[in-house]
Design an enzyme around this catalytic site. Sequence first.
Site, PDB file in Angstrom:
ATOM      1  N   HIS A 130      37.719  41.329  39.526  1.00 42.17           N
ATOM      2  CA  HIS A 130      36.809  40.718  40.495  1.00 42.17           C
ATOM      3  C   HIS A 130      37.113  39.236  40.609  1.00 42.17           C
ATOM      4  O   HIS A 130      37.455  38.596  39.608  1.00 42.17           O
ATOM      5  CB  HIS A 130      35.347  40.921  40.057  1.00 42.17           C
ATOM      6  CG  HIS A 130      34.389  40.794  41.187  1.00 42.17           C
ATOM      7  ND1 HIS A 130      33.888  39.573  41.584  1.00 42.17           N
ATOM      8  CD2 HIS A 130      33.861  41.718  42.028  1.00 42.17           C
ATOM      9  CE1 HIS A 130      33.077  39.765  42.610  1.00 42.17           C
ATOM     10  NE2 HIS A 130      33.046  41.054  42.900  1.00 42.17           N
ATOM     11  N   ASP A 172      32.797  49.166  42.246  1.00 40.26           N
ATOM     12  CA  ASP A 172      33.355  50.371  42.869  1.00 40.26           C
ATOM     13  C   ASP A 172      33.745  51.451  41.871  1.00 40.26           C
ATOM     14  O   ASP A 172      33.946  52.603  42.268  1.00 40.26           O
ATOM     15  CB  ASP A 172      34.579  49.993  43.716  1.00 40.26           C
ATOM     16  CG  ASP A 172      34.175  49.181  44.920  1.00 40.26           C
ATOM     17  OD1 ASP A 172      33.198  49.572  45.576  1.00 40.26           O
ATOM     18  OD2 ASP A 172      34.798  48.145  45.181  1.00 40.26           O
TER      19      ASP A 172
END
Length: 365
Positions: A258, A315
Amino acid sequence: MEEMKKGLEGVVALDTRISFIDGIRGILKYRGIRIEELVDLPYDVVSYLLINAKIPDEAELSEYSHRLRKDRYIDDKLIDILKGFDFGSDALDGLRTAVSCTSHIDDENNHHSPDANRNKTVRLVAKFPTIVAAMHRNSIGKEPIKPNEELSHGANFLYMLNGRLPTVLEAEAMEKDLILSAEHELNPSTFSLRIAASTLSDMYSAVICGLCTLKGPLHGGARKGVMDMLDEVGSRENARDYVLQKLERKEKVMGFGHRVYKTYDPRARIYRDVARRLAIERGDTGWYEMAEEIEHILYHEFIEIRGKPIYPNVDFYSAVVYKYLDIPSELATSIFAMGRVSGWIAHCMEQYCDNKVIRPRAHSV
Ligand code: ACO
């Protein structure tokens, strides 16, 4: 001229009151409230909170939920348009087209008064699930199912998708998914939406910008990527070879890493728990165990060996939850958008309220 930051990494582009992320300590707040406190509430409450900057009182919630339920229906013209296309491997293309068509049916499309924007807000949040479910029903050769006004936002979506009432845990999982997907500060899709809003373009156009940006596999499209990866891996025993070969080829493993979080994404932790509970309810822990195995292998590879802070992101375990909800991977990005639309609208309103056109510079090289 200022130094160029590739990918705008670390650049602060605006002030927002909508959400807060501490990427080092793994904290996410919507309107000042931690995600762990919000995730057990109904999606309608969190949607209202994001858009109106307050937890609704009983009367406000009753009115908002009532309006959302009444506005779930979509025009027959839109259903006919959706029937005319095969949207292929990613239903997000269809959702983008459907939102564009909905704007033509909405008389207030180009009206910018606060009332018109409030009405468009309700229509967008309410209709996204109906559109996504209708696209799916078309793709499997079945008629769309009309919304059920008795059900929550998430439960109604699963009902329209599968034609059966979800279990209590399935409905809870869907509501939590929509909440966890609803908002995340200045991520790529929200940034692109704010750029559109900053030109004083209408709310539908801004949301369509968000959808287009969400689609990419490095952003919302990663959820579909994880689901496809789980299918490819096939079993817990294959996980090690699969993942190590990917790293050797210098390919990204979807659902990890991320830009902002350098620790465990707090949303991933909640999704992991939901996935585990669904696995137990279904009496089939295969997907969950495979995902856990991938996480363990990558913890060793990224953190212990390479010293890189790459953890599961939103996700990864959401994809496992979708597996247990029998959601096809083609729908994954669109379902992400069903939750995110509340956050997008909040950002659209925030931009309209204190606007300056967003227009950075580039070095000419
Ligand atoms: N698999 C393997 N290696 C990775 C991964 C991954 N998932 N994520 C990061 N890395 C490595 C990169 O290869 C790079 O290595 P290097 O320094 O040796 O070149 C380093 O970590 C930094 O990665 P970048 O891609 O440069 O980091 P950036 O902040 O630009 O990107 C991103 C973040 C796009 C999320 C990245 O981690 C990625 O591509 N992940 C996979 C896709 C994904 O899951 N996206 C969803 C993100 S959440 C969301 O948008 C909803």
